[in-house]
Design an enzyme around this catalytic site. Sequence first.
Site, PDB file in Angstrom:
ATOM      1  N   LYS A   1       2.444  40.771 -22.232  1.00  0.00           N
ATOM      2  CA  LYS A   1       3.323  41.460 -21.296  1.00  0.00           C
ATOM      3  C   LYS A   1       4.573  41.510 -21.600  1.00  0.00           C
ATOM      4  O   LYS A   1       5.550  42.530 -21.273  1.00  0.00           O
ATOM      5  CB  LYS A   1       2.851  41.214 -19.857  1.00  0.00           C
ATOM      6  CG  LYS A   1       1.722  41.318 -19.287  1.00  0.00           C
ATOM      7  CD  LYS A   1       1.592  41.648 -17.792  1.00  0.00           C
ATOM      8  CE  LYS A   1       0.103  42.371 -17.362  1.00  0.00           C
ATOM      9  NZ  LYS A   1      -0.984  41.334 -17.616  1.00  0.00           N
TER      10      LYS A   1
ATOM     11  N   GLU B   1       5.869  46.253  -9.837  1.00  0.00           N
ATOM     12  CA  GLU B   1       4.544  45.526  -8.851  1.00  0.00           C
ATOM     13  C   GLU B   1       3.971  44.618  -9.960  1.00  0.00           C
ATOM     14  O   GLU B   1       4.070  44.402 -11.206  1.00  0.00           O
ATOM     15  CB  GLU B   1       3.595  46.713  -8.846  1.00  0.00           C
ATOM     16  CG  GLU B   1       2.603  46.998 -10.135  1.00  0.00           C
ATOM     17  CD  GLU B   1       3.486  47.655 -11.197  1.00  0.00           C
ATOM     18  OE1 GLU B   1       4.430  48.376 -11.025  1.00  0.00           O
ATOM     19  OE2 GLU B   1       3.112  47.242 -12.367  1.00  0.00           O
TER      20      GLU B   1
ATOM     21  N   SER C   1      -5.297  38.219 -25.392  1.00  0.00           N
ATOM     22  CA  SER C   1      -4.057  38.939 -24.861  1.00  0.00           C
ATOM     23  C   SER C   1      -3.169  37.732 -24.145  1.00  0.00           C
ATOM     24  O   SER C   1      -1.997  37.849 -23.930  1.00  0.00           O
ATOM     25  CB  SER C   1      -4.431  39.758 -23.735  1.00  0.00           C
ATOM     26  OG  SER C   1      -5.524  39.251 -22.995  1.00  0.00           O
TER      27      SER C   1
END
Length: 401
Positions: free
Chosen positions: A90, A112, A378
């Site tokens: 991310k 968010e 990930s």
Amino acid sequence: MSDFLVDNKGFFGRYGGAYVPEILYKCVHELQDAYLPIIESKEFRDEYHQLLRDYVGRPSPLYEARRMSSKYGCRLFLKREDLNHTGAHKINNTIGQILLARRMGKTRITAETGAGQHGVATATVCALMGMQCEVFMGQTDVQRQHTNVERMRMLGATVHPVTTGNMTLSDACSEAIRDWCSHPADTYYLVGSTMGPHPYPDIVARMQSVISEEIKWQLLEKTGRDYPDYLVACVGGGSNAAGTIYHYVDDDRVKIVLAEAGGHGTDTAYTAATIHCGTEGIIHGARTLVMQTDDGQIKEAFTISAGLDYPGIGPMHANMADKGREQVLAVNDDEAIYAGYELTRMEGIIPAIESAHAVAALGKMHFKPQDVVVLTVSGRGDKDVETYLNNKPMAKEYGNF
Ligand SMILES: *Cc1c(COP(=O)(O)O)cnc(C)c1O
């Protein structure tokens, strides 16, 4: 032009676009006009790549997992996004978007978050750049993911618990968009996945595309050719998958297999497998596949993995799945848990439960011994240790401790 990347109207085939209320029209258009000249400039690229290298720790290693390779009968390489700063892919996106926001003259960031991973990655880059950070998070998630809430607060972000709807990610998105509407001049809305109105799916895919950019030269170094036979990734909104496949979408030699969260199973109400169970609709500003009732009410998603818990899917993947370019497998909670233990015990890598869904896909695939497979891990599983321990697999090889 690729059939799989965004077109000049903001669509991926029939999916995507920008279906936003009147009040957001100006903000979205300002961003649509601004983003490409900025992120394609040399100045931006230099600063972005320098931060990826010195702050995030890129390139992330491409690791040949020998014990797993011999189990699955292929050459398996793991793309180690779990080793990035803050523990997942991310940060690639938040670093890029904060630089974009700064160049657009914005001083306040709104975001968010579901599990809190995107919130933490956003709060991190806001601290790095000295910018104000507002994070919207469903009250249910605030309670479930308390450590991430504390991390965001320590980093200087204000966390706003959202008490509408199911009080989870979908409701947090709606609140963040509402916040953006009411502070259009100084605020940048920093989206965490390849979702939302155009140009967000394109922005996030480009920011994550560094993953496949690296896979190309790393594979060439290790195998003598710059493409694999298979790419495997998990898909929630679709950003780590988009980054993993970005530079290979038009390369027919490369097969793409994605794992979405089946929850208790696609034949139950407790699932987050949007590509299997969704129908065409609009969610958070994009036309895509959505889990919804016959009269268009969005259903709650269900999965053991907080990061895959979204009733929509990025429009890029809706299009690629439709056109048969991606094979999408649904992986249930128990299969993901088992795969998480397997990677832990066979390679000494505890994956995020999201990433464990991708690992579980290997067991549903058939390989030839010479096949080269690249699977993106990930994120790391530190945040999920309690979940793993509370859901020990039934299988005796991993369950007895
Ligand atoms: C958020 C998250 C995901 C799911 O998001 P995508 O946008 O689909 O990549 C997957 N893995 C980890 C570790 C995450 O934190």
